[in-house]
Enzyme design. Structure first.
Site, PDB file in Angstrom:
ATOM      1  N   HIS A  35       5.360  11.557  -3.473  1.00 48.71           N
ATOM      2  CA  HIS A  35       5.934  10.721  -4.521  1.00 48.71           C
ATOM      3  C   HIS A  35       6.895   9.684  -3.934  1.00 48.71           C
ATOM      4  O   HIS A  35       6.923   8.523  -4.376  1.00 48.71           O
ATOM      5  CB  HIS A  35       6.648  11.599  -5.541  1.00 48.71           C
ATOM      6  N   GLU A  75       4.835   6.926  -2.663  1.00 45.08           N
ATOM      7  CA  GLU A  75       4.335   6.097  -3.772  1.00 45.08           C
ATOM      8  C   GLU A  75       5.329   4.990  -4.098  1.00 45.08           C
ATOM      9  O   GLU A  75       4.958   3.821  -4.284  1.00 45.08           O
ATOM     10  CB  GLU A  75       4.088   6.971  -4.997  1.00 45.08           C
ATOM     11  N   HIS A  76       6.615   5.329  -4.152  1.00 45.73           N
ATOM     12  CA  HIS A  76       7.647   4.333  -4.415  1.00 45.73           C
ATOM     13  C   HIS A  76       7.703   3.296  -3.304  1.00 45.73           C
ATOM     14  O   HIS A  76       7.815   2.088  -3.566  1.00 45.73           O
ATOM     15  CB  HIS A  76       9.014   5.017  -4.522  1.00 45.73           C
ATOM     16  N   GLU A  83      15.510   9.793 -10.755  1.00 42.04           N
ATOM     17  CA  GLU A  83      14.312  10.248 -11.460  1.00 42.04           C
ATOM     18  C   GLU A  83      14.310  11.768 -11.592  1.00 42.04           C
ATOM     19  O   GLU A  83      13.929  12.326 -12.631  1.00 42.04           O
ATOM     20  CB  GLU A  83      13.065   9.773 -10.726  1.00 42.04           C
TER      21      GLU A  83
END
Length: 458
Positions: A78, A81-82, A158
């Site tokens: 993840h 992904e950022h 997040e």
């Protein structure tokens, strides 16, 4: 070899690559036609044509998810992904976002336990731009140390946002309850500790290892031409030198060997919330299990809509919860079946008793023919309605190629749903719901309430 011979050989090689195009689903007048081309380097390109629309969605699927992480790398997929949005050798982060914004498009990505997807939805005339931008992100990301440090704070926020939403967080807790300290049991986002420990070098190595063309599926749907998409994708990947391994072949759909064995486990996260959030569930079916169609019908009948058993018993008849539903999650080698409800803390034991009674009753007696017929109709309708836009179509063909290696037309899907018999549903109800469940709860339960939770899984 003369220059003419070399040119002829190169053209012949390219012709052979183009010749590896297959029509997987033949639509009428080209509508709904699904094609696949495998390029040198093992890169697969699948498209679905829908000439009646003026939009197109382009995505790249990667066969890597949080279950591919070690404990120390939890959250790396993840995190990566950022970072792929933060800049390449050709574009800054602002260049990436403004290019799509300038044509009124939308771009995003998501990370799951077994795959990651990056996509852009634009007008059909702007598809070449979307292809160039997304391919550039996937093949040319710089992963600068400064960006890693800057994005760390975003990801920690997040994680905090997720933890502030107990209705979301309880599903992570349920995965932990069922899978324990294994890759499938860990959160996709990672933890505060693992995110703080990740550095640029480890993330860059993860990127180099997993973002190989053999592990990628390019998918596009909408008002598109397959051959044109293939040429544009190939040009973008060739620019990055990503297709140099001409003998490479695509990796097979993911396999695994993890079994879910968590019968009777109870996990309570005591928090000061207005509601108690509960998930009661048990092992389900893998995404390749042929019984998944019957399980889908069973899930719809039990908790898939306003006429479902759980909605009627928990909400309509007794008013014990606003939100109550059942769901299934299928992975390569295992799955989950769960029932979620959010209720006042003082009502949690009544809600759990009703949910457990309904699961036990369905396992012992099955589902009535009327309920099954209604569930088949509901599932069929929602399947078609859920594929009415180019984004959904791109998701379907991309995920199908990556996870199953085959494509199924909507008509075939409807046929499989319609072919489910009452005996099929009752059999899968016995097999799945007949297992001893486990339970995850988030809420402000007092000691006596907490002590009674074991009764729900006894």
């Amino acid at each position: 070899m003369t220059p003419r011979t070399r040119t002829t050989a190169r053209a012949s090689s390219e012709a052979r690559a183009v010749a590896r195009t297959q029509t997987l689903i033949k639509g009428e007048s080209g509508i709904g036609t699904v094609r696949r081309t495998t390029l040198p380097g093992g890169l697969r390109v699948v498209t679905e044509s829908l000439p009646s629309v003026r939009s197109a969605t382009f995505g790249i699927w990667v066969q890597v998810g949080s279950r591919d992480e070690t404990p120390a790398l939890n959250g790396a997929t993840h995190y990566l992904e950022h970072l792929l949005f933060k800049g390449t050798g050709r574009r800054s982060a602002l260049d990436i976002s403004s290019a799509i914004d300038a044509v009124g498009g939308e771009m995003n990505a998501f990370t799951a336990k077994e795959y990651t997807c990056y996509y852009a939805r634009v007008l059909d005339t702007d598809l070449p731009l979307a292809i160039d931008v997304v391919c550039d992100m996937l093949t040319g990301s710089l992963i600068e140390a400064a960006d890693v440090d800057a994005e760390r704070g975003v990801i920690l926020e997040e994680i905090a946002m997720t933890e502030d939403d107990p209705g979301d967080c309880v599903h992570d807790l349920f995965a932990q309850t069922m899978f324990g300290d294994s890759p499938l049991g860990r959160p996709v986002l990672g933890t505060v500790e693992t995110i703080n420990d990740l550095d640029r070098d480890r993330i860059a190595r993860f990127y180099k290892k997993h973002y190989d063309p053999t592990r990628l599926v390019v998918a596009a749907a909408g008002n598109i031409d397959h051959a044109t998409v293939v040429r544009q994708v190939r040009r973008a990947f060739d620019r990055a030198g990503a297709l140099s391994r001409t003998d490479a072949v695509p990796v097979a759909p993911r396999a695994g060997s993890r079994s879910v064995r968590a019968a009777g486990r109870v996990e309570l996260l005591n928090r000061r919330t207005e509601q108690a959030h509960v998930v009661l569930g048990m092992p389900g079916l893998s995404r390749t299990d042929e019984r998944r169609w019957a399980l889908g019908v069973l899930n719809t009948a039990l908790g898939g809509g306003m006429s479902s058993r759980l909605f009627q018993e928990v909400r309509e008849k007794r008013g014990l919860a606003y939100s109550v539903y059942s769901y299934t999650s299928g992975f390569a080698d295992c799955g989950l079946f769960g029932v979620y409800a959010g209720c006042r803390p003082g009502q949690v034991h009544d809600v759990l008793r009703i949910c457990r009674d309904e699961l036990d009753r369905a396992a012992a007696e099955g589902i009535s023919d009327d309920e099954i017929a209604r569930a088949i109709g509901q599932l069929s309708g929602s399947t078609v309605l859920g594929l009415e836009d180019t984004g959904s179509l791109m998701n379907r063909i991309g995920k199908s190629e990556l996870c199953w290696g085959v494509q199924m037309s909507v008509d075939n899907m409807l046929e499989r749903i319609a072919a489910v018999t009452p005996d099929d549903v009752r059999a899968v109800a016995r097999d799945v719901l007949g297992q001893r469940p486990s339970l995850s709860v988030i809420g402000p339960l007092k000691d006596k309430q907490a002590a009674r939770l074991d009764a729900a899984v006894a």
